[in-house]
Design a protein around this motif. Structure first.
Motif, PDB file in Angstrom:
ATOM      1  N   CYS A 191       0.857  -1.162   0.000  1.00 31.40           N
ATOM      2  CA  CYS A 191       0.000   0.000   0.000  1.00 31.40           C
ATOM      3  C   CYS A 191       0.904   1.225   0.000  1.00 31.40           C
ATOM      4  N   THR A 230       1.173   5.656  -0.277  1.00 31.90           N
ATOM      5  CA  THR A 230       0.467   6.924  -0.112  1.00 31.90           C
ATOM      6  C   THR A 230       0.253   7.525  -1.499  1.00 31.90           C
ATOM      7  N   ALA A 253       3.397   2.568   2.452  1.00 33.59           N
ATOM      8  CA  ALA A 253       2.721   2.754   3.728  1.00 33.59           C
ATOM      9  C   ALA A 253       2.564   1.433   4.447  1.00 33.59           C
ATOM     10  N   TYR A 254       2.481   0.393   3.694  1.00 29.11           N
ATOM     11  CA  TYR A 254       2.241  -0.886   4.340  1.00 29.11           C
ATOM     12  C   TYR A 254       2.657  -2.014   3.404  1.00 29.11           C
ATOM     13  N   ARG A 274       4.974   5.166   8.556  1.00 22.21           N
ATOM     14  CA  ARG A 274       5.093   5.871   7.276  1.00 22.21           C
ATOM     15  C   ARG A 274       5.441   7.342   7.488  1.00 22.21           C
ATOM     16  N   ARG A 297      -5.283   6.427  -0.965  1.00 19.49           N
ATOM     17  CA  ARG A 297      -4.290   5.362  -0.860  1.00 19.49           C
ATOM     18  C   ARG A 297      -4.217   4.609  -2.163  1.00 19.49           C
ATOM     19  N   TRP A 298      -3.077   4.008  -2.386  1.00 15.29           N
ATOM     20  CA  TRP A 298      -2.954   3.050  -3.481  1.00 15.29           C
ATOM     21  C   TRP A 298      -2.772   1.674  -2.868  1.00 15.29           C
ATOM     22  N   TYR A 299      -3.590   0.729  -3.327  1.00 18.34           N
ATOM     23  CA  TYR A 299      -3.451  -0.635  -2.834  1.00 18.34           C
ATOM     24  C   TYR A 299      -2.923  -1.516  -3.958  1.00 18.34           C
TER      25      TYR A 299
END
Lengths: 772, 215
Positions: A286, A288, A294-295, A312, A381-383
């Motif tokens: 994931c 930002t 971020a993850y 993050r 967010r971008w997943y």
């Protein structure tokens, strides 16, 4: 309102007006003060009887003087008893009077007042009178009432405690919820209704707050009146005076059960989701909206073999740098560009690139990311998900390589290959075929046109179109494979013979998936074969002539042999007769021999004639076992004199053969004699002759004569003309034997046996019933 | 005329032929032995008499022509071939290898008898010649070494003087050697001696004309 009570005046408990005009100097002075005071003021004597009221009070009450005042009428009936009691007690004890009650005004309406009075004492301390004031508290009282009502009705529980932490008040909701009254809750009694698991914690927190004067904020479960526990949040804050000393504790206890449960279910769901994300067999990440990681899920961490900080904050960029470091150097630029493009435009990100796995191996991953947009449409967010496709990709590459290789193979093998759908529509032709036929295969041009028919008409020789179409249609309908030969048109228009083989490819379920056809140009071979066939025919004719020559030589030999003997005997005979004296006896012997040999020659000639006339009339159904028996009988002496043991193995169920009995006898005699001759030189080996008969295949019978003699070096050569046995009257060449058998549609051959000996065998056709 | 001093061997696998030929020879008062195969003939111990071999070409164990080529010259009597299937190449080959005749069955009795007589005569002559050569060889063996040196010089036609000079001996001594040679070889004259030397294949190393060793 202030009651000014006169010195030493006995005041009754009733507010009765004192008779005015009592001569008292001090009292008068005081009365003047009262009457001139602003606000509502009053005075009473020591006995409690009212002695003065100021003008404002009189005005309020709507009376002319204090004498018109009657307490029981002025004070609200509900408050009278309580107020009167308080006044009586003050009179008795001398303590200050303080009461709040309703007093009827001039208009008949009641208003709340607070009445406060203090005793006036003389030097000896004796009460001389009371002075009091009345303060209108109606507005205050009303707001208090509404406050209480608010407290009791707000959707929450409110409680107070004293400075030592003892429960002093709880609003209605509080009491109703727990189903207990104030008395039961007072002190630390409230702890009983806290859930046992939470009780100690809450008690300790409360104790700490009381000691430190810090606010308390705890969540715990409270037992409802019906015994059910619900979650509450209790926030308690101290109420301080201006010196910072705690006056009371105020507490708000809010029902958070639903929220708590929602939170719990949310947490459970979140856990589940987390678990899902971590256990999903893919790499989840994931970033930002700015592109900072971020993850990443556990799997991805494991994949990379390093723990990523999920924080993050400032190190986001360093994290992205380290992620970049995990990409294959050749892919970094492209990935960056694609990612930047996606971030800028909000379009989905999808790319394949190489990632370095924990073991240092670069592996292909398929990464895809989608943006999550907020309510305002902005990307939050971008997943992304990355799937390791390395094995897949390698397999794909291997497959492609193999396909290329196969394609190459198919295009280069020296055969013409084409494929067709299960319905027979041509779907593929290898390059060689297209070059060969000068065609180009394309998709069918019309829905109702079968390309197969078209292809056949275009490429097959007109004479064979119908036959080829018939074969193909049959195969397509039945699924049978096909092998046929026909003339195929080459690009230059020349028709050449090809051999076509068509095979169906079947799926697991047995249904035809595709048809494969291989064409092999056999034109040269076919022509060569034709030439060969012609040559063979010529050869066959030549060989017939050769056979004739051989046969005639053989016949000549057979006949010349006895003739030579006849001539020699004739000369001898002549000489015996011409001798002096003539030797008649010897002449007779020689002349007998002449007759005998002439007969033998004549026999040979007649036999040969019989052979060549080929009269079927002499052929009949004969039992070969019987013939073998006859011949054995005939040759008993010869066999016995050589000390030969004869074994017979005859098939009892042997069907009758169609043959000339005498000729078969002659052949058999010949074969047996051959065997006897062959065993003449047997030294130390018992002479054994085996004669057998059996059925051979469908329509033939076999008779075999086996000896255990020295054998023959070249079994085939013995059938040449001069290998005949010229011994005895029945002597006939094997060449003639063979001719006899062939004239019977049978065969005669010889084989060497191991370890020694020779087998002669001949076949004869079976006598078929309908011929008989 | 009696021919008991000769013998005819017949080899043919057809017993009728053997029988008939033996009978025919009997009418000429000639002895004969018949065999059905070469093997039987070879195994037979033949009497030491001039003879003839009547041989069939097609035999079960060996072709008669093959036997002719294989067998050592002179070990068997002259051959008269008989065959049931004659052809020109075979007959030419047989004659080249010394066969007396090549007769195709059926042949006339007189033709056969003529050939047999030729064969026997030829055998007798060669036997005599062989016997004389053996005698001469025995006589030659009785000569001394010196006499063997003298013999070629004498038959070469050298004068006694020349021959003596050649050997470095006196003419008288040479004459003694010469007479001994004449006696031992039973030569009646010088001409006879020359004939004997020729039969014995004595090389002539000198001639009177040159008086020097011939090259």
């Amino acid at each position: 309102m202030v009651f000014l009570l006169g010195d030493g005046v006995q005041m009754s408990l009733r507010f009765t007006a004192k008779r005015p005009g009592a001569p008292d100097r001090t009292g008068r002075a005081l009365r003047d003060i009262v009457e001139s005071m602003p606000g509502l003021a009053w005075a009473a004597g020591a006995d409690g009887r009212l002695t003065a009221m100021n003008a404002d009070l009189l005005e309020y009450l709507g009376i002319a003087g204090v004498g018109d005042f009657h307490g029981r009428q002025a004070v609200h009936a509900e408050d009278w008893e309580r107020t009167d009691g308080l006044w009586s007690r003050s009179l008795e004890t001398g303590q200050a009077f303080d009461s709040t009650h309703r007093i009827r005004g001039a208009g008949g309406g009641y208003r709340w007042f607070r009445a406060v009075a203090r005793a006036q004492r003389d030097r000896t301390g004796k009460i001389t009178g009371w002075y009091g004031t009345l303060v209108d508290v109606d507005d205050q009282k009303l707001s208090e009432e509404s406050l209480r009502s608010i407290l009791d009705n707000i959707p929450g529980m409110i409680a107070t405690a004293d400075v030592d932490g003892n429960y002093t008040y709880g609003n209605n909701r509080n009491r109703e919820f727990v189903g207990k009254d104030l008395r039961e809750l007072s002190g630390r009694g409230w702890l009983d209704i806290i859930h046992p698991e939470d009780r100690d914690g809450v008690a300790a927190a409360w104790q700490r707050s009381v000691q430190t004067r810090e606010p308390m904020d705890v969540t715990h479960r409270l037992r409802r009146f019906d015994g059910e526990y619900r979650w509450f949040q209790a926030r308690v804050e101290p109420f301080l005076d201006e010196n910072g000393k705690v006056l009371r504790w105020h507490g708000l206890i809010t029902d958070i059960d639903d929220r708590k449960r929602a939170e719990e279910s949310l947490r459970a769901r979140e856990r589940e989701l987390q678990l899902l994300v971590d256990t999903m067999p893919s790499l989840v990440w994931c970033v930002t909206p700015e592109g900072d990681p971020a993850y990443i899920n556990k799997r991805l961490e494991t994949y990379y073999g390093r723990k990523m900080s999920r924080n993050r904050s400032a190190e986001g960029s360093s994290l992205s740098a380290s992620l970049r470091a995990l990409m294959h150097p050749d892919d970094v630029a492209a990935v960056e560009a694609n990612m930047q493009h996606a971030l800028r435009t909000g379009e989905s990100f999808a790319m394949r690139y190489r990632n370095r796995r924990a073991d240092g191996v670069y592996r292909w991953v398929d990464a895809r990311a989608e943006p999550l947009r907020g309510d305002d449409g902005r990307i939050v967010r971008w997943y992304g998900v990355s799937v390791d496709i390395d094995d897949h990709k390698k397999a794909e590459e291997a497959l492609r390589a193999r396909e290329r290789q196969l394609q190459l193979l198919i295009d280069t093998i020296p055969a013409l290959v084409w494929c067709a759908t299960p319905e027979g529509v041509p779907s593929y032709a290898n390059k060689r075929l297209m070059d060969y036929a000068g065609l180009s295969f394309g998709p069918p041009e019309g829905p109702d046109r079968t390309e197969l028919g078209e292809a056949v008409r275009n490429t097959v020789h007109p004479d064979e179109v119908a036959a080829v179409m018939g074969h193909l249609t049959h195969s397509l309908q039945t699924g049978e494979s096909l092998a046929t030969k026909y003339r195929h048109r080459r690009a230059d228009g020349v028709y050449r013979w090809v051999e076509a083989r068509v095979e169906p490819l079947r799926g697991d379920d047995g249904r035809i998936v595709q048809w494969f056809c291989v064409l092999v140009d056999i034109d040269d071979e076919t022509r060569a074969q034709d030439a060969l066939r012609a040559a063979q025919e010529k050869l066959s004719r030549a060989s017939q002539l050769a056979n004739l020559a051989e046969l005639s030589a053989s016949i000549a030999h057979e006949v010349n042999q006895p003739l030579a003997a006849i001539v020699a005997n004739s000369h001898a005979c002549q000489r015996w007769l011409l001798a002096d004296p003539p030797n008649m006896q010897r002449a007779l012997i020689t002349s007998e021999r002449i007759v005998r040999d002439a007969m033998a020659a004549s026999e040979v000639v007649s036999r040969i004639r019989a052979l060549f006339t080929r009269t079927d009339s002499t052929r009949a159904a004969i039992d070969l076992n019987e013939v073998i028996g006859e011949v054995g009988q005939l040759m008993t002496d010869e066999i016995a004199s050589e000390g030969i043991v004869v074994e017979t193995d005859l098939d009892a169920a042997l069907p009758p053969a169609l043959a000339d009995r005498v000729q078969v006898q002659q052949v058999l005699v010949n074969l047996i004699r051959n065997g006897i001759e062959a065993m003449k030189a047997n030294a130390g080996v018992p002479k054994s002759l085996a004669i057998g008969s059996r059925r051979d295949g469908g329509n033939m019978v076999v008779v075999e004569v086996r000896d255990n003699g020295g054998g023959i070096a070249e079994p085939a050569r013995i059938f040449e003309p001069f290998f005949t046995t010229k011994d005895g009257s029945m002597g006939m060449g094997l060449a003639i034997c063979r001719s006899i058998m062939e004239a019977h549609d049978g065969r005669l051959w010889a084989e060497s046996l191991q370890p020694r000996g020779t087998a002669f065998a001949f076949t004869l056709p079976i006598q078929l019933r309908d011929v008989a | 005329m009696t021919r008991k001093d000769s013998i005819v061997f017949i080899v043919d696998d057809d017993r009728r032929i053997c029988e008939a030929l033996s009978e025919l020879l009997a009418t000429w008062d000639m002895d004969s032995v018949a065999f059905n195969s070469i093997a039987e003939y070879v195994a037979f111990s033949r009497p030491d008499l001039p003879g003839c071999l009547v041989l069939d070409v097609e035999l079960p164990d060996i072709n008669g022509l093959e036997f002719q080529t294989q067998s050592e010259h002179g070990r068997h009597p002259p051959i008269v071939f008989i065959t049931g299937h004659g052809d020109i190449p075979s007959s030419v080959r047989a004659i080249k290898h010394g066969a007396v005749d090549f007769l195709t069955k059926p042949f006339s009795g007189s033709d056969l008898m003529r050939s047999i007589h030729i064969a026997i005569d030829r055998d007798r002559d060669s036997r005599l010649e062989r016997a004389e050569r053996v005698t001469l060889q025995q006589r030659l063996a009785s000569l001394t070494t010196r006499e063997r040196e003298v013999l070629p010089l004498v038959v070469g036609g050298l004068l006694n003087k020349q021959a003596a000079a050649e050997l470095g001996i006196s003419e008288v001594t040479l004459q003694i050697h010469r007479s001994k040679i004449m006696r031992k070889l039973e030569a009646a004259s010088l001409a006879d001696l020359v004939r004997i030397a020729e039969k014995l294949q004595i090389p002539i190393t000198h001639s009177r004309r040159t008086g020097t060793p011939s090259k």
